[in-house]
Structure formats: C-alpha cells, structure tokens
Write a protein that holds these residues in place. Structure first.
Motif, mmCIF file in Angstrom:
data_model
loop_
_atom_site.group_PDB
_atom_site.id
_atom_site.type_symbol
_atom_site.label_atom_id
_atom_site.label_comp_id
_atom_site.label_asym_id
_atom_site.label_seq_id
_atom_site.Cartn_x
_atom_site.Cartn_y
_atom_site.Cartn_z
ATOM 1 N N LEU A 65 0.815 -1.210 0.000
ATOM 2 C CA LEU A 65 0.000 0.000 0.000
ATOM 3 C C LEU A 65 0.850 1.263 0.000
ATOM 4 C CD1 LEU A 65 -2.800 -1.085 2.489
ATOM 5 C CD2 LEU A 65 -2.934 -0.960 -0.008
ATOM 6 N N MET A 66 1.987 1.245 0.681
ATOM 7 C CA MET A 66 2.854 2.414 0.723
ATOM 8 C C MET A 66 3.523 2.681 -0.630
ATOM 9 S SD MET A 66 2.470 3.772 3.602
ATOM 10 C CE MET A 66 3.779 4.957 3.583
ATOM 11 N N ASP A 67 3.768 1.641 -1.385
ATOM 12 C CA ASP A 67 4.447 1.790 -2.669
ATOM 13 C C ASP A 67 3.482 1.879 -3.853
ATOM 14 O OD1 ASP A 67 6.963 1.870 -1.578
ATOM 15 O OD2 ASP A 67 7.297 -0.287 -1.760
ATOM 16 N N MET A 68 2.205 1.939 -3.592
ATOM 17 C CA MET A 68 1.224 2.002 -4.674
ATOM 18 C C MET A 68 1.426 3.219 -5.579
ATOM 19 S SD MET A 68 -1.077 0.301 -6.135
ATOM 20 C CE MET A 68 -1.454 -0.944 -4.938
ATOM 21 N N PRO A 69 1.722 4.433 -5.041
ATOM 22 C CA PRO A 69 1.939 5.568 -5.956
ATOM 23 C C PRO A 69 3.095 5.332 -6.930
ATOM 24 C CG PRO A 69 1.681 6.355 -3.716
ATOM 25 C CD PRO A 69 1.755 4.855 -3.653
ATOM 26 N N ARG A 70 4.147 4.694 -6.461
ATOM 27 C CA ARG A 70 5.286 4.407 -7.325
ATOM 28 C C ARG A 70 4.883 3.445 -8.435
ATOM 29 N NH1 ARG A 70 10.398 2.197 -4.298
ATOM 30 N NH2 ARG A 70 9.872 0.221 -5.199
ATOM 31 N N PHE A 71 4.075 2.457 -8.097
ATOM 32 C CA PHE A 71 3.607 1.496 -9.089
ATOM 33 C C PHE A 71 2.726 2.179 -10.131
ATOM 34 C CE2 PHE A 71 0.380 -1.506 -10.569
ATOM 35 C CZ PHE A 71 1.200 -2.450 -11.176
ATOM 36 N N VAL A 72 1.789 3.002 -9.668
ATOM 37 C CA VAL A 72 0.885 3.700 -10.584
ATOM 38 C C VAL A 72 1.679 4.616 -11.511
ATOM 39 C CG1 VAL A 72 -0.975 5.405 -10.696
ATOM 40 C CG2 VAL A 72 -1.106 3.531 -9.055
ATOM 41 N N PHE A 73 2.657 5.361 -10.972
ATOM 42 C CA PHE A 73 3.489 6.237 -11.787
ATOM 43 C C PHE A 73 4.229 5.435 -12.852
ATOM 44 C CE2 PHE A 73 7.704 8.058 -12.571
ATOM 45 C CZ PHE A 73 7.330 9.277 -13.113
ATOM 46 N N SER A 74 4.759 4.288 -12.474
ATOM 47 C CA SER A 74 5.505 3.456 -13.424
ATOM 48 C C SER A 74 4.614 2.991 -14.558
ATOM 49 C CB SER A 74 6.100 2.247 -12.702
ATOM 50 O OG SER A 74 6.902 2.654 -11.636
ATOM 51 N N VAL A 75 3.411 2.549 -14.236
ATOM 52 C CA VAL A 75 2.481 2.089 -15.272
ATOM 53 C C VAL A 75 2.086 3.245 -16.186
ATOM 54 C CG1 VAL A 75 0.158 1.160 -15.646
ATOM 55 C CG2 VAL A 75 1.638 0.149 -13.909
ATOM 56 N N VAL A 76 1.852 4.417 -15.592
ATOM 57 C CA VAL A 76 1.447 5.586 -16.386
ATOM 58 C C VAL A 76 2.535 5.979 -17.374
ATOM 59 C CG1 VAL A 76 0.991 8.068 -16.248
ATOM 60 C CG2 VAL A 76 -0.230 6.498 -14.756
ATOM 61 N N ILE A 77 3.803 6.024 -16.945
ATOM 62 C CA ILE A 77 4.838 6.447 -17.889
ATOM 63 C C ILE A 77 5.077 5.400 -18.965
ATOM 64 C CG2 ILE A 77 5.955 8.039 -16.295
ATOM 65 C CD1 ILE A 77 8.168 6.065 -15.874
ATOM 66 N N ILE A 78 4.838 4.120 -18.669
ATOM 67 C CA ILE A 78 4.926 3.100 -19.717
ATOM 68 C C ILE A 78 3.831 3.349 -20.762
ATOM 69 C CG2 ILE A 78 4.565 0.659 -20.236
ATOM 70 C CD1 ILE A 78 6.016 0.029 -17.629
ATOM 71 N N PHE A 79 2.593 3.611 -20.296
ATOM 72 C CA PHE A 79 1.499 3.862 -21.228
ATOM 73 C C PHE A 79 1.724 5.131 -22.041
ATOM 74 C CE2 PHE A 79 -1.134 0.944 -18.557
ATOM 75 C CZ PHE A 79 -1.430 0.057 -19.578
ATOM 76 N N VAL A 80 2.304 6.161 -21.433
ATOM 77 C CA VAL A 80 2.603 7.394 -22.169
ATOM 78 C C VAL A 80 3.638 7.109 -23.256
ATOM 79 C CG1 VAL A 80 3.654 9.685 -21.993
ATOM 80 C CG2 VAL A 80 1.954 8.973 -20.316
ATOM 81 N N GLY A 81 4.665 6.326 -22.922
ATOM 82 C CA GLY A 81 5.666 5.966 -23.919
ATOM 83 C C GLY A 81 5.074 5.180 -25.067
ATOM 84 N N VAL A 82 4.218 4.207 -24.746
ATOM 85 C CA VAL A 82 3.564 3.412 -25.793
ATOM 86 C C VAL A 82 2.648 4.297 -26.627
ATOM 87 C CG1 VAL A 82 1.900 1.545 -26.178
ATOM 88 C CG2 VAL A 82 3.761 1.237 -24.543
ATOM 89 N N TYR A 83 1.924 5.226 -25.977
ATOM 90 C CA TYR A 83 1.045 6.144 -26.694
ATOM 91 C C TYR A 83 1.828 7.014 -27.672
ATOM 92 C CZ TYR A 83 -2.073 10.045 -27.613
ATOM 93 O OH TYR A 83 -2.812 11.003 -28.239
ATOM 94 N N LEU A 84 3.011 7.495 -27.240
ATOM 95 C CA LEU A 84 3.827 8.322 -28.129
ATOM 96 C C LEU A 84 4.260 7.537 -29.359
ATOM 97 C CD1 LEU A 84 6.053 10.270 -25.585
ATOM 98 C CD2 LEU A 84 4.270 11.207 -27.046
ATOM 99 N N ILE A 85 4.621 6.277 -29.159
ATOM 100 C CA ILE A 85 5.047 5.451 -30.294
ATOM 101 C C ILE A 85 3.854 5.171 -31.215
ATOM 102 C CG2 ILE A 85 5.841 3.144 -30.951
ATOM 103 C CD1 ILE A 85 7.716 3.244 -28.561
ATOM 104 N N LYS A 86 2.702 4.797 -30.638
ATOM 105 C CA LYS A 86 1.522 4.498 -31.457
ATOM 106 C C LYS A 86 1.013 5.738 -32.178
ATOM 107 C CE LYS A 86 -0.434 0.470 -29.203
ATOM 108 N NZ LYS A 86 -1.613 -0.084 -28.527
ATOM 109 N N GLY A 87 1.075 6.898 -31.505
ATOM 110 C CA GLY A 87 0.617 8.138 -32.127
ATOM 111 C C GLY A 87 1.416 8.460 -33.371
ATOM 112 N N LYS A 88 2.716 8.274 -33.314
ATOM 113 C CA LYS A 88 3.564 8.551 -34.471
ATOM 114 C C LYS A 88 3.265 7.557 -35.586
ATOM 115 C CE LYS A 88 6.503 10.988 -36.496
ATOM 116 N NZ LYS A 88 6.111 12.328 -36.892
ATOM 117 N N LYS A 89 3.024 6.283 -35.217
ATOM 118 C CA LYS A 89 2.718 5.274 -36.220
ATOM 119 C C LYS A 89 1.398 5.601 -36.913
ATOM 120 C CE LYS A 89 2.483 0.264 -36.792
ATOM 121 N NZ LYS A 89 1.470 0.241 -37.770
ATOM 122 N N LYS A 90 0.390 6.053 -36.147
ATOM 123 C CA LYS A 90 -0.889 6.412 -36.752
ATOM 124 C C LYS A 90 -0.734 7.581 -37.716
ATOM 125 C CE LYS A 90 -3.933 4.814 -33.065
ATOM 126 N NZ LYS A 90 -4.869 5.202 -31.998
#
Length: 193
Positions: A145-170
């Motif tokens: 529970l204490m490390d949940m913000p770190r986990f959420v941040f990590s998942v968010v930046i992975i999705f942002v990176g994937v979004y940037l790659i997919k956006g350019k491909k589109k």
C-alpha cells in the motif's frame, strides 16, 4: 532581458544548473535546465530509480559549459542568441539539433524503460519482503500500500511511452493513406494523349 555579464558572479551562478542562464537573462533556458535537474533528482529519489541519477552530472556539465560559452561570445553573437525552452516540441533547442521525430522516439523509449525498471524493482522488493517477513505476519501488505503511488506512476509512464510510439505510427499510416488516395492526374496534368 539578456545582459552580457563577465566575472566571478557568472562563474558562481554557473555552478548551479540553470542559475547561470537565468543570471545572464536567459530565463526560459535556465528554468528548463533547473526543472530538468530537480525533476530527475526528485523522481529518482522518491521512486527509488537510482540509475536515473547518471543524468544529473550530464545536465550539470551541460549547464556549466553553456554559461561559459555564453559569457565568451562577442557582443553581437551574445545578443543574437534566442532564449527558448529546451523541450518546446515546436522550436526547442533539442528538437532543432536532434529532430522532432527522433526526440519523440527517444522520449518514448526512456519512459518505457524507466517504468519497466521501477516495476521490476518493486516486484523484487516485494519478493524479498514476502520471503523474509511472511513468517512475521502481513507487513508485506503495508509495504504494498505504501508503494502504490510508485507502481501507478511506473504504469502511467509506460502507457505514455507506448502512446507516443503508437501516435507517431498512426500519423505515418494516415499520411500513407492520403498519398495512396491521390490520383495520378491530381498534379494538374488533365490533358490525355
């Protein structure tokens, strides 16, 4: 307002990333460098991403030598230097040197790697806690529970990176579709022999 300054104060302010640029009147560059330095320091310490700290000396040296180079310019060259944000995606300094497309790809890869690294570190920490502390009760749940913000941040930046790659491909796919849909005679040649 940019103002050419020489001497001891320029050297002293150049020791703090971004402060030297601001001292000389380049506030956009100075704020960019200072935010980058402090942001990396904050993210690496709060989210326990130690390897990210290798960027701090690079930013420090960039800022230091940038101020020294500005101070050594002639008056004409100094007043011709434009004050721009480093990461403005339209006209930023890095985009002019590297290119918008490459900058976007590099940023996407960095975000994906950082997020993956943070998740891996958290997973290994939980495994250690689970094995070591399992016999003592459920303290691993507290750590989770204490490390949940770190986990959420990590998942968010992975999705942002994937979004940037997919956006350019589109974008590229749409440009290809537009290019395929243009008739051969659309260039202005309507006469047929």
């Amino acid at each position: 307002m940019t103002k050419k300054k020489n001497g001891f104060l320029t050297f002293v302010f150049s020791l703090i990333p971004g402060a030297g640029e601001m001292f000389m009147g380049f506030f956009k560059q100075g704020i960019s460098i200072m935010c980058l330095f402090c942001g990396i320091l904050t993210i690496s310490s709060y989210f326990m991403m130690g390897p990210l700290n290798f960027l701090l000396p690079i930013i420090w040296f960039y800022s230091f030598f940038h101020v020294q180079n500005l101070a050594s310019l002639s008056d004409e060259e100094f007043y011709a230097v434009e004050d721009k944000f480093l990461f403005d995606f339209d006209e930023g300094i890095f985009q002019k040197q590297i290119g918008k497309e490459k900058t976007r790809k590099i940023l996407a890869v960095i975000l994906i790697v950082l997020g993956s690294y943070a998740i891996w570190e958290m997973f290994m920490e939980y495994m250690r806690n689970f094995v070591i502390e399992y016999m003592r009760g459920f303290t691993w749940l507290y750590h989770l529970l204490m490390d949940m913000p770190r986990f959420v941040f990590s998942v968010v930046i992975i999705f942002v990176g994937v979004y940037l790659i997919k956006g350019k491909k589109k974008e590229l796919d749409q440009l290809e579709e537009i290019g395929e849909n243009i008739p051969e005679n659309a260039s202005g040649n309507t006469s047929e022999n």
